[in-house]
Design an enzyme around this catalytic site. Sequence first.
Site, PDB file in Angstrom:
ATOM      1  CB  ALA A 161      66.083  18.949 -53.892  1.00 43.17           C
ATOM      2  CG  MET A 162      67.300  25.847 -53.572  1.00 42.09           C
ATOM      3  SD  MET A 162      65.111  26.474 -52.955  1.00 42.09           S
ATOM      4  CE  MET A 162      65.327  27.416 -54.007  1.00 42.09           C
ATOM      5  CG  ASN A 174      69.772  27.202 -56.016  1.00 44.17           C
ATOM      6  OD1 ASN A 174      68.241  28.389 -55.566  1.00 44.17           O
ATOM      7  ND2 ASN A 174      70.797  26.442 -54.759  1.00 44.17           N
ATOM      8  CG  HIS A 205      59.493  19.099 -57.957  1.00 44.77           C
ATOM      9  ND1 HIS A 205      58.142  19.407 -57.645  1.00 44.77           N
ATOM     10  CD2 HIS A 205      60.190  19.780 -56.812  1.00 44.77           C
ATOM     11  CE1 HIS A 205      57.798  20.369 -56.409  1.00 44.77           C
ATOM     12  NE2 HIS A 205      58.512  20.905 -56.380  1.00 44.77           N
ATOM     13  CD  GLU A 206      63.928  20.612 -56.918  1.00 46.80           C
ATOM     14  OE1 GLU A 206      64.490  21.916 -57.007  1.00 46.80           O
ATOM     15  OE2 GLU A 206      63.224  20.512 -55.977  1.00 46.80           O
ATOM     16  CD  GLU A 265      57.521  24.166 -54.381  1.00 44.31           C
ATOM     17  OE1 GLU A 265      57.198  23.134 -54.503  1.00 44.31           O
ATOM     18  OE2 GLU A 265      58.783  24.858 -53.935  1.00 44.31           O
TER      19      GLU A 265
HETATM   20 ZN    ZN Z   1      59.479  22.486 -55.396  1.00 38.85          ZN
END
Ligand code: ZN
Length: 701
Positions: free
Chosen positions: A305-306, A308, A331-332, A354
């Site tokens: 996942a990212m 954005n 988390h995102e 992170e």
């Molecule tokens: Zn992350």
Amino acid sequence: MAQFQRPTLCCCRKVLTVPSKSCEGGQGLGQCRLVDIASASNFHCFKLRHFHLDLRLNFAVKEITGWQVLELVAIQPGVQTLVLDTHPSLLIHSIDCKVPGTTGAQNISPSLTYRVDPFTDYGSSLNISLPAYVIRPHRAFQITVRYTTTDGPAIWWLDAELTCGQTRPLVFTQGHSVCNRSFFPCFDTPAVKSTYTATVRVPEGVTVLMSASRSAYSKQDRVFQFSMEYPVPAYLVALVAGDLQHVDIGPRSRVWAEPCILTCAVSKLGGSVERWLNVAEDLFGPYVWGRYDIVFLPPSFPIVAMENPCLTFIISSILESREFLLIDVIHEIAHGWFGNAVTNATWEEMWLSEGLATYAQRRITTEAYGEAFTCLETVFRLDALHRQMRLLGDNNPVSKLQVKFEPGINPSSLMNLFTYEKGFCFVSYLSQLCGNVKRFDSFLRAYIEQFKFSSVVAQDLLDFFLGFFPELKESCVAQREGLEFERWLNGCGPPLCEPDLSAGGVLTGPVQSLCDLWASEPPDPEAIANFNLSSWSTFQTVLFLDRLLDRSPLSHEVMGQLSRCYSAQLDEMNAEVRIRWLQIVVRNSFYPDLPRIRGFLHKHTSRMYTVPLYEDLCSGVMKCFAAEVFYQTQARLHPNLRRTLQQILFQTSALPTPTGSVPSLLHPTPSSPSPTPSDQLGPADPPTTGTIALRDVNVSA
Ligand SMILES: [Zn+2]
């Protein structure tokens, strides 16, 4: 390794610098320590106010063509060259300049001379000569770059067969960490943020989404328009275009996916997303981005996942593993505050994004799902961290929170579990110091308020922490023996301390008991039969399998018993569980379960599942089997993944391939083959077995 020189802040307070040789003796600060960008030499001479992209997507030839307008202000006088980051896959046609508000000869948009120089294997340097009349301090000017870009590291073209629906092609971009220089010329550093707008023209039937706070579509012209009203760094500009449809799942959220997986995606997330956002807002203050949408991408998406902004990108393969989906999305969401609103100014301090996001994610899951669940997930991840540590050795420089890059290093290649979990432990330690988790929540709220939409270094966070808790500053907590902040940041090895996870005992206890039973000689079938895996959560099951994997090699008798007990049952479970069992099968050369591996690799074509399995198969005695499965499935693999697997298959050494990236961390792994870890580290650093260790981490959350 070379001694790490303590960084100081540049005059702009955004950039780490170290005194250069010529500056020794207190002559001032030397060059910015941003070895990953060509634009390091002069990006702080300009203020990037905004940029606009006007792009046309051509699926037939896999090209993006158009122009970019950068709105800049010269901050320093006398600068005659603008240096931007770019990439060899990006072909520049022309560059013009304009000074708004001027007339006559000064506003004729003359073509500028420019030169593209090699920089690293992940980018080049675009040097634009600026006319003298432009270089007036504090005066705005516009640079227009006309260009075509094809299939650079940021841009992933998927033929129809590689999509979920297999009817139409799709393209997505992945900017983290230093890939977007192949998407558009930029200051490709998280230290520089700006707003952006975009106009994207596509063929009929294609929907375009971007990481933007507003969007509009003109059906007549088939033009999508986007506006990101809040400043973001270059790596957070993202685009996806294909056969995408949406369903609203909350007042500010919608799920986007190809039609064939949309219903499933919506049913798996349901009303949870708004609930998670509300919990996060209670903890860390208002969500600043307006929308929070999610787009599910085909298995070729190179990471899990990212984050954005406004539009999380997530791999559709994770849909079948409910708890991993939950953790990944939360988390995102946490990145909306940590990483996106407040960003690490350099990739050398990725933990600021992170580590804090992981801490915030666990605060959210504690509030939403309780302490036991959160502790279980943390135990599972810290287990993986210690596994990595055992393989790397205590003195490996990649275990530092502040990693030192040498020129040529691709920052993505040094992302590892330490970035997440050692960072998390340090943040947990800070929380522990202030004595009360709620007080620390209020500190984090104030930190976001203070620094939102800017980029920071660790010293900013720590200074603000000590300012927020003056009693801690007075008691010199930063210098507490053995737990010095400096040692946390620059020491190698495991976290200096870990949070108390005993609240997870109710869930981790049975896992350890069952592991112990399997370790006894011989295992007692009756005692083992008292444990029912189907009543366990996914995290309990994967923790059990990871700990079994740690005990490999297992005897053939034990493997036979394990297989009779669990193999059929695990085969019905999700991919995160199955891959772990199959890794046990491979590492113990247990041939009776080979057909299950074949079935798994025929079904799963994502990097996060294929690379670890192929690496295991090829480093053991099952290389021929791996080659056979590869030839059967290769047509359904993205060319980048195909290349990676070919390298794994055809290497001569029995060691795992250097191109095998971290199997599936929460976040970006390199999108194309990267240098070996020993290349990535500087000459003064000892060689590392980083890749071997990273592949063994076996984490995919
Ligand atoms: Zn992350």
